[in-house]
Design a protein around this motif. Structure first.
Motif, PDB file in Angstrom:
ATOM      1  N   ARG A 181       0.863  -1.097  -0.226  1.00 31.02           N
ATOM      2  CA  ARG A 181      -0.008   0.003  -0.152  1.00 31.02           C
ATOM      3  C   ARG A 181       0.936   1.316   0.010  1.00 31.02           C
ATOM      4  O   ARG A 181       1.687   1.320   0.947  1.00 31.02           O
ATOM      5  CB  ARG A 181      -0.979  -0.057   1.239  1.00 31.02           C
ATOM      6  N   LEU A 182       0.543   2.101  -0.775  1.00 33.90           N
ATOM      7  CA  LEU A 182       1.504   3.248  -0.930  1.00 33.90           C
ATOM      8  C   LEU A 182       1.300   4.218  -0.140  1.00 33.90           C
ATOM      9  O   LEU A 182       2.080   5.326   0.332  1.00 33.90           O
ATOM     10  CB  LEU A 182       1.504   3.827  -2.546  1.00 33.90           C
ATOM     11  N   ASP A 183      -0.148   4.465   0.321  1.00 32.44           N
ATOM     12  CA  ASP A 183      -0.416   5.273   1.312  1.00 32.44           C
ATOM     13  C   ASP A 183       0.551   5.287   2.657  1.00 32.44           C
ATOM     14  O   ASP A 183       0.478   6.216   3.357  1.00 32.44           O
ATOM     15  CB  ASP A 183      -1.840   5.230   1.838  1.00 32.44           C
ATOM     16  N   ARG A 184       1.148   4.115   2.846  1.00 30.55           N
ATOM     17  CA  ARG A 184       1.629   3.839   4.028  1.00 30.55           C
ATOM     18  C   ARG A 184       3.275   4.735   3.933  1.00 30.55           C
ATOM     19  O   ARG A 184       3.770   4.957   5.196  1.00 30.55           O
ATOM     20  CB  ARG A 184       2.285   2.604   4.437  1.00 30.55           C
ATOM     21  N   LEU A 185       3.736   5.291   2.797  1.00 33.07           N
ATOM     22  CA  LEU A 185       4.744   6.153   2.727  1.00 33.07           C
ATOM     23  C   LEU A 185       4.467   7.457   3.322  1.00 33.07           C
ATOM     24  O   LEU A 185       5.218   7.947   4.145  1.00 33.07           O
ATOM     25  CB  LEU A 185       4.910   6.279   1.219  1.00 33.07           C
ATOM     26  N   ALA A 186       3.382   7.977   3.070  1.00 32.62           N
ATOM     27  CA  ALA A 186       2.868   9.317   3.781  1.00 32.62           C
ATOM     28  C   ALA A 186       2.660   8.914   5.529  1.00 32.62           C
ATOM     29  O   ALA A 186       3.025   9.925   6.116  1.00 32.62           O
ATOM     30  CB  ALA A 186       1.588   9.738   3.154  1.00 32.62           C
ATOM     31  N   THR A 187       2.230   7.849   5.787  1.00 33.20           N
ATOM     32  CA  THR A 187       2.147   7.558   7.121  1.00 33.20           C
ATOM     33  C   THR A 187       3.467   7.421   7.970  1.00 33.20           C
ATOM     34  O   THR A 187       3.468   8.145   8.826  1.00 33.20           O
ATOM     35  CB  THR A 187       1.553   6.194   7.398  1.00 33.20           C
ATOM     36  N   GLY A 188       4.485   6.598   7.144  1.00 25.71           N
ATOM     37  CA  GLY A 188       5.740   6.498   7.454  1.00 25.71           C
ATOM     38  C   GLY A 188       6.295   8.109   7.784  1.00 25.71           C
ATOM     39  O   GLY A 188       7.177   8.230   8.972  1.00 25.71           O
ATOM     40  N   ILE A 189       6.149   8.869   7.015  1.00 26.80           N
ATOM     41  CA  ILE A 189       6.819  10.237   6.850  1.00 26.80           C
ATOM     42  C   ILE A 189       6.233  10.890   7.961  1.00 26.80           C
ATOM     43  O   ILE A 189       6.934  11.562   9.033  1.00 26.80           O
ATOM     44  CB  ILE A 189       6.670  11.012   5.531  1.00 26.80           C
ATOM     45  N   ASP A 190       4.921  10.773   8.116  1.00 20.58           N
ATOM     46  CA  ASP A 190       4.205  11.524   9.468  1.00 20.58           C
ATOM     47  C   ASP A 190       4.824  11.106  10.680  1.00 20.58           C
ATOM     48  O   ASP A 190       4.937  11.798  11.682  1.00 20.58           O
ATOM     49  CB  ASP A 190       2.712  11.448   9.291  1.00 20.58           C
ATOM     50  N   ILE A 191       4.907   9.662  10.916  1.00 21.75           N
ATOM     51  CA  ILE A 191       5.493   9.597  12.124  1.00 21.75           C
ATOM     52  C   ILE A 191       6.929   9.817  12.220  1.00 21.75           C
ATOM     53  O   ILE A 191       7.307  10.163  13.501  1.00 21.75           O
ATOM     54  CB  ILE A 191       5.443   7.628  12.111  1.00 21.75           C
TER      55      ILE A 191
END
Length: 622
Positions: free
Chosen positions: A542-552
């Motif tokens: 899932r590509l949206d986890r890239l943005a989640t990782g950056i937020d974290i």
């Protein structure tokens, strides 16, 4: 300080410091101050020796850090007989370095998977016999047998029939490529069709795949290391500490005032709390399927300003799918798909497998075909429920039903057209392509909101395909038809504007992943080589986890910065109190313990994501 040494040394240093502190306390409670001082000194000396050696190495590289203050405080405390204070500082320091080395140790992994994918042997044809030979023995002109599923060991020319190659790991082309006899094929591609012969053009060490391996190694060795977060505050804090300690000694003539200042100034809150915040961020990211290989990559991810995306398997699904079914009058789309999928059950072609999967997903009943004849890389014909069915490329189908190839429609850029004929006439065709991920547009918007200033596409695929896929996404730039070396050059050029993140999944992406400040691999279906070269691996597709990782990462870094500011502020207040004579060295050490506890508790907030909990589809192993 460089904490790239063995984690076992850090663990031993911590164990000795703790044993020395506890042993000294036991002797002191037993009324034996002499042995207590010896135990405390014995616990301090190993940590101090390792610390001084690291400081010396840093000075030789013209680097300094907050560790100098820790060395000064331990040395001064020992010189002036404040062995208990020295022991407390040693335990705090050894604990911090062990925690940091534990986190960073996950990032130091060899490129075993990349090298393991390189074939070690090849099957060479000599006259009428076959022999397995090591790659080093292959010479230009040797004829090699490439079986289905084999990775091409060297660059060569296809002979003895057309080849069907999966080149997605090299060029980003998601759909298999037909390579006609006499055409060059590159090492690192995978044979997706029937066996064929390859005439070697170059030795293994001169071939394409070996060049990619060298690019990865060169990119990793040339990537400049980044200093620890706490060390960026070191110079002025070191100057403040030495000035205040020297002034207190000079004004009062009491060296213990200087010792107390140094002990309170020991940057244990920074050495401990910053790694705690970053390691907590690692744990939080892992719950969302984002595996970060150490505290350093997490910190860098929190500073990313430019994101470069690969196309195939990253921005797109990375596998062919049916995007439309066109049918002739009197035939429904479901019937076209059913007949094509029924016949394609008899072949292992990647496009055929996708057609069968699509038909089954739509609940179509697929009868078993009979009398199947396959022409490798072109098409297949046979009987389905007594009907003569032909499925394949437009040229193949046209030749089978006796019409000019131009009478059948052509394909659009980036797509594959599969023609379907039954009972001697064309009944329709299937258009297949590698579609954009459903979450791609939303992910790009989240990246923009999260502070990413530039988003680019870098692909080895054709320019017209890249343009069609990215239309309307609002990317800042699209770079197509790039070689692995050109991707590395793009990463280095973009680094002039700030930290760069590269996201990819193929072997051709591995050098750029290694060269970027932060390399991210799509690990669920990507090549093992890219996962090994990357700093971060997305364990879920899932590509949206890239943005989640950056937020974290941004939140963990923000909390770490809070720890830096709070730690320095509280330590500065304690230093003033020590300089004025309100704290002894031992009291200063205990105060520093309290400051440690406060900032560490704050650092642990990074364990909790800013929004919600990890989704249920995140792997438990994460």
């Amino acid at each position: 300080m460089d904490r790239s040494g063995s984690g076992r040394v850090d663990l031993a240093m911590l164990a000795i410091a703790v044993c020395g502190l506890l042993g000294g306390l036991a002797f002191r409670l037993a009324g034996q101050p002499g042995p207590a001082d010896i135990a405390w000194t014995a616990g301090v000396l190993p940590s101090l020796a390792v610390l001084l050696a690291d400081i010396l190495r840093g000075l030789l590289r013209r680097g300094t850090g907050l560790d100098i203050i820790a060395a000064l405080s331990m040395t001064a405390a020992l010189v002036f007989g404040e062995t208990l204070a020295a022991a407390v500082v040693a335990v705090m320091y050894a604990g911090g370095t062990f925690l940091e080395s534990f986190a960073e140790g996950r990032a130091r992994r060899e490129m075993h998977a990349l090298l393991a994918r390189v074939p070690r042997t090849a099957t060479r044809c000599r006259g009428d016999r076959l022999e397995d030979v090591p790659l080093e023995a292959i010479e230009p002109g040797d004829r090699l047998l490439i079986r289905r599923g084999d990775v091409l060991p060297v660059d060569g020319t296809v002979t003895g029939g057309a080849a069907l190659l999966d080149t997605s790991a090299l060029t980003g082309e998601a759909l298999p490529v037909r390579v006609d006899p006499g055409t060059e094929a590159l090492s690192g591609a995978t044979n997706a069709g029937e066996a064929f012969s390859l005439c070697a053009l170059r030795r293994a060490r001169e071939s394409t795949y070996a060049g990619i391996v060298r690019l990865v190694e060169e990119a990793r060795s040339s990537k400049a290391p980044m200093s620890r977060l706490a060390d960026r505050w070191s110079l002025w804090f070191l100057a403040l500490t030495c000035t205040l300690a020297g002034a207190a000694w000079w004004a009062t003539g009491d060296p213990l005032r200087a010792v107390a200042v140094l002990v309170v100034a020991t940057p244990c809150p920074l050495i401990l709390a910053v790694p705690v915040a970053l390691v907590a961020g690692l744990s939080c990211a892992a719950r969302f399927g984002v595996l970060v290989k150490g505290a350093g990559p997490l910190e860098r991810m929190g500073r990313v300003r430019t994101v470069i995306l690969d196309k195939t398997g990253t921005l797109t699904e990375g596998r062919p799918q049916i995007v439309s079914v066109t049918c002739e009058a009197g035939v429904g789309p479901a019937e076209v798909l059913r007949l094509a999928a029924a016949l394609d059950q008899a072949t292992g072609h990647p496009v055929a497998r996708a057609i069968v999967a699509a038909a089954r997903a739509r609940g179509l009943a697929l009868p078993a075909p009979t009398g199947v004849e396959e022409t490798a890389g072109e098409g297949v014909r046979g009987q389905v429920e007594g009907r003569a069915v032909v499925v394949g490329g437009t040229g193949f189908v046209a030749s089978q039903i006796g019409v000019p190839e131009g009478a059948l429609p052509g394909r659009a850029a980036g797509s594959v057209l599969v023609a379907v004929a039954a009972d001697g006439r064309r009944i329709g065709h299937l258009t297949m392509s590698d579609p954009l991920r459903s979450d791609a547009r939303q992910m790009l918007q989240r990246l923009r909101r999260g502070g990413v200033q530039r988003i680019l596409l870098a692909t080895g695929d054709r320019a017209e395909v890249a343009g069609r896929i990215t239309a309307g996404l609002g990317l800042d730039a699209v770079r197509a038809e790039l070689t692995p070396g050109q991707k590395v050059g793009l990463v280095r050029a973009e680094r002039a504007a700030g930290p760069v993140m590269m996201v990819g999944d193929g072997v051709n992406d591995a050098p750029a992943l290694a060269a970027a400040d932060v390399g991210v691999a799509m690990g669920a279906r990507g090549a093992a080589a890219s996962a090994e070269a990357a700093d971060i691996v997305l364990l879920v597709d899932r590509l949206d986890r890239l943005a989640t990782g950056i937020d974290i990462a941004r939140r963990a870094r923000r909390i770490a910065l809070q720890c830096v500011v709070a730690g320095i502020g509280l330590s500065a207040a304690g230093m003033m109190a020590a300089a004025l004579g309100h704290l002894t060295p031992v009291q200063g050490a205990l105060l520093q313990e309290a400051i440690d506890l406060a900032v560490i508790l704050n650092a642990l907030r990074a364990l909790r994501p800013a929004t919600g909990r990890a989704p249920a589809d995140t792997p438990a192993a994460a």
